[in-house]
Motif scaffolding. Structure first.
Motif, PDB file in Angstrom:
ATOM      1  N   TYR A  92       0.815  -1.212   0.000  1.00 32.93           N
ATOM      2  CA  TYR A  92       0.000   0.000   0.000  1.00 32.93           C
ATOM      3  C   TYR A  92       0.852   1.268   0.000  1.00 32.93           C
ATOM      4  N   SER A  96       0.214   4.080  -2.721  1.00 29.73           N
ATOM      5  CA  SER A  96      -0.032   5.466  -2.319  1.00 29.73           C
ATOM      6  C   SER A  96       0.887   6.453  -3.032  1.00 29.73           C
ATOM      7  N   ASN A  99      -0.155   9.328  -5.669  1.00 28.94           N
ATOM      8  CA  ASN A  99      -0.444  10.721  -5.337  1.00 28.94           C
ATOM      9  C   ASN A  99       0.788  11.610  -5.445  1.00 28.94           C
TER      10      ASN A  99
END
Length: 142
Positions: A92, A96, A99
């Protein structure tokens, strides 16, 4: 199709210890392209972000934020005894990074805002060892 659907696929490790996070974006996203011109760019390679080195401090901070303190992420000595040979980034965490990478690749013009709508399918087939470099790549998807 809903706007801002991002589908991420992690690339495989190569000899240089680098990974590419492939980011497929919908017709609502593009680097400095007016919304009215996006459909003409479907299927086009939009480029890549800068490389980012994944260091142990980033992984440790992600563990603190998420509460995922599994030893394969935060304990280099214990992780060295696993098939990974050392600590690896959280799946994760790599997800992430979209972004961070996406604004380096494209900019939406002519919209009031964008939101993360979600993902349809995410898998983490290749571990990202601490010390690896990663980057994002974008292609406009229909």
């Amino acid at each position: 199709m809903p706007a801002n659907i991002i589908c991420l696929r992690q690339g495989s490790n190569n000899a240089a210890g680098t990974h590419t996070l492939t980011i497929r974006v919908t017709e609502s996203t593009m680097k400095a392209i007016p919304v009215s011109e996006l459909t003409s760019l479907i299927g086009k390679d939009m480029g890549h972000s800068d490389w980012l080195q994944i260091d142990q401090e980033r992984v440790n901070q992600f563990a603190e934020c998420t509460g995922d303190h599994q030893f394969i992420h935060i304990d280099p000595e214990a992780a060295a005894r696993t098939p990974f040979g050392g600590t690896i980034a959280h799946g994760y965490l790599t997800l992430s990074l979209a972004n961070l990478f996406l604004p380096q690749i494209f900019e939406v013009r002519g919209v009031s805002m964008g939101v993360n709508y979600g993902t349809d399918k995410v898998r983490f087939p290749t571990p990202v060892p601490v010390g690896s470099r990663v980057r994002g790549g974008a292609e406009l998807a229909a």
